[in-house]
Design an enzyme around this catalytic site. Sequence first.
Site, short mmCIF file in Angstrom:
data_model
loop_
_atom_site.label_atom_id
_atom_site.label_comp_id
_atom_site.label_asym_id
_atom_site.label_seq_id
_atom_site.Cartn_x
_atom_site.Cartn_y
_atom_site.Cartn_z
N LYS A 145 5.23 -10.84 -16.71
CA LYS A 145 5.10 -11.11 -15.27
C LYS A 145 3.90 -12.01 -14.98
O LYS A 145 3.97 -12.91 -14.17
CB LYS A 145 4.99 -9.79 -14.50
N ASN A 148 -1.15 1.70 6.32
CA ASN A 148 -0.36 0.62 5.73
C ASN A 148 -0.01 -0.34 6.86
O ASN A 148 0.32 0.10 7.96
CB ASN A 148 0.96 1.14 5.14
N GLY A 149 0.00 -1.63 6.57
CA GLY A 149 0.37 -2.60 7.59
C GLY A 149 -0.83 -3.45 7.97
O GLY A 149 -1.84 -3.48 7.25
N GLU A 158 15.13 -24.62 -10.04
CA GLU A 158 14.80 -23.21 -9.88
C GLU A 158 16.02 -22.33 -10.21
O GLU A 158 15.89 -21.31 -10.89
CB GLU A 158 14.29 -22.96 -8.45
N ARG A 183 4.60 0.01 -6.41
CA ARG A 183 4.50 -0.90 -5.26
C ARG A 183 3.39 -1.93 -5.46
O ARG A 183 3.31 -2.90 -4.72
CB ARG A 183 4.19 -0.09 -3.99
N HIS A 215 23.13 -41.40 -16.90
CA HIS A 215 22.24 -42.11 -17.82
C HIS A 215 22.10 -41.35 -19.14
O HIS A 215 21.14 -41.55 -19.87
CB HIS A 215 20.88 -42.34 -17.15
N CYS A 246 0.82 -1.20 0.00
CA CYS A 246 0.00 0.00 0.00
C CYS A 246 0.86 1.26 0.00
O CYS A 246 2.01 1.24 0.41
CB CYS A 246 -0.89 0.03 1.23
N LYS A 269 16.12 -19.56 -13.26
CA LYS A 269 16.48 -18.15 -13.03
C LYS A 269 17.57 -17.73 -14.00
O LYS A 269 17.51 -16.67 -14.61
CB LYS A 269 17.02 -17.93 -11.63
N GLU A 288 16.30 -17.54 -17.68
CA GLU A 288 15.36 -16.45 -17.86
C GLU A 288 16.02 -15.10 -18.10
O GLU A 288 15.59 -14.33 -18.95
CB GLU A 288 14.58 -16.30 -16.54
N TRP A 302 -3.23 -2.38 -1.40
CA TRP A 302 -2.93 -3.73 -1.90
C TRP A 302 -3.60 -4.65 -0.90
O TRP A 302 -3.18 -4.76 0.24
CB TRP A 302 -1.41 -3.93 -1.92
C1 F6R Z 1 9.93 -17.41 -13.18
C2 F6R Z 1 8.55 -16.99 -13.04
C3 F6R Z 1 7.50 -17.82 -13.69
C4 F6R Z 1 6.25 -17.87 -12.80
C5 F6R Z 1 5.11 -18.60 -13.54
C6 F6R Z 1 3.89 -18.74 -12.66
O1 F6R Z 1 10.80 -16.56 -12.52
O2 F6R Z 1 8.27 -15.99 -12.45
O3 F6R Z 1 7.97 -19.10 -13.99
O4 F6R Z 1 6.58 -18.54 -11.63
O5 F6R Z 1 4.77 -17.88 -14.70
O6 F6R Z 1 3.42 -17.50 -12.26
P1 F6R Z 1 2.42 -17.36 -11.05
O7 F6R Z 1 3.15 -17.79 -9.83
O8 F6R Z 1 2.04 -15.90 -11.03
O9 F6R Z 1 1.27 -18.27 -11.35
#
Ligand code: F6R
Length: 610
Positions: free
Chosen positions: A605, A100-101, A483, A27, A506, A2, A487, A490, A74
């Site tokens: 995103k 906020n909080g 993971e 934010r 294998h 927020c 990262k 990506e 938020w």
């Molecule tokens: C990788 C990443 C994506 C998300 C995926 C699912 O860094 O951010 O692999 O994890 O697109 O997204 P959500 O969690 O929003 O369903």
Amino acid sequence: MCGIVGYIGSQEAQSILLDGLSKLEYRGYDSAGLAIYNGENIGFCKSQGRLADLKQKLETCLLPGNLGIGHTRWATHGKPSDENAHPHTDEQKMFAVVHNGIIENYAELKEELIAKGHVFTSETDTEVIAKLLSDHWDGSLVSTVQKVVQELRGAYALGIISEYEPDKLVAVRLASPLVIGVGKGENMIASDIPAILKYTRDVYLLDDGDMAVLTPDHVQLMRVDGTPIERETIQITWDVKQAEKDGYDHFMLKEINEQPRAIRDTLAGRIKKGRVDLSNELSISKEDLKNFERIHFVACGTAYHAGMIGKYVLEKLVRIPVEVDVASEYRYREPIVNERTLFVAISQSGETADTLAALKEAKRQGARILAITNVVGSSVAREADEVIITWAGPEIAVASTKAYTSQLIAVYLLGIYFAQMLETQSEQQLQTWVEELLQLPDKAASLLQPEQVEKVESYAREMSKHSSLFFIGRGLDYAVALEGSLKLKEISYIHSEAYAAGELKHGTLALIEEDVPVIALSTQKVLAEKTVSNVQEVKARGAYVLGVTNEADAELSKTADELISIPATLDLFAPVLAVIPLQLFAYYACLQRGFDVDKPRNLAKSVTVE
Ligand code: F6R
């Protein structure tokens, strides 16, 4: 999360508040609102959605005046809606409050206020503050605010105005940031500096337990018990862009650094007297739990990797068979789903189309739906029967970091909570897990100390010169390897593969030759010897190995070329710590190669297409 802005002076407050809120948009928020005193009374305008929606509403309900507060919300308590948007007020609209909080004891306060005849119009915790102000009004705004905050437990930054004393704007801070901007003939409050930089660069930073009383010409600082405070203003020299990122170069780095806080917030209020308590959030009973014959974790990308950890944790702790699927595959493999299935969707955004589609299918077939999401009121949360919110706060960088570690925390809480209910683990074992969970924020913070970060940075700069890289690990380390590899791919666009360490021989071992970089994870005591054997296999083919291990593990340190040590923890929780150097590794590899950290090519995103 927020955002708060407040103004007192001689200019029209509305445009200043809107401008300030627009500087806090980064934010993340889902509704916004203003309250402005017009010389006679306080006018309110609130809207679900973006600031543009609020501005459109303001065209029909102008709010003139030189004293006001504004907020971007938020959602935490209650869905995003006009009613839940701030500012909140009392029945006579004598006070307006932005917050906020989280007020942890809001439920009991609300109950008491309702018993006294107060009528609530929102689902928020904030509304109790407005009602308390009216309930405790003693003829002085400052002393009434002081009385009210004494009753609040939790974290808050508050901005308050009142029709009773329209020459004042009052601010209070406890564990939620708030700054005071000092101008000429005007003063401001804000939850973050970008909101006021256009008007002044002179600010007071409030500490926990501080209160500020602003008039157009004066700022009086005191503790909430009234003790006066002497403090110098500080001069802000950075620009708005930097300030939004709290001085970090990129949102991803900021979010990596926010992990100790995100982990702490996700745990907050969920451990009571040494036991996990999710009874406020989940309605699953012991009987329901006994009735489940299988659990399905379904998610995409990073959230899927959290689901892999979820499978391990739930099977180990609760002894119910768990399957984990990438959401885009789930529907098409005709999974066995019925009313004895608990379907757990993990999604940071709560809007991922694949996850949502899988969820709807499982729901159609009778499964009970539990969502682990970072966004209150998101589509996944709305479709679910049960919701666990991860309190990571808005994640802006495309590469997920703090959402992932918060998802892991949610999964651990769920596993321990179910194990408590079904009594599948001894009390002593449960207690050990709970105690160690509470240590994780500090242990995560130790991985973000400059000397640790610099070490990872130097490995990343060197190893990112290669065109291909491997991550290996066994058990939980394999899930973390996946993971770490995701990262890296990506954001640095380096080809990388993650392998279960025992599986290399294998087939994939054929790719290991002189100088190929391999990141080997070994945090699981029972698997350490086996992992070291696999590391020896790649070393024998000339690989350059960077090991990631718990401090105590000496074996890997003898075999690997370089070593990153993570703090000692229980094997179960090692993923939360082991992933942090891997996130930093990807970040610095990306920097070395000169790509856009926060907005990698081809990625979005929130993926709202299947
Ligand atoms: C990788 C990443 C994506 C998300 C995926 C699912 O860094 O951010 O692999 O994890 O697109 O997204 P959500 O969690 O929003 O369903």
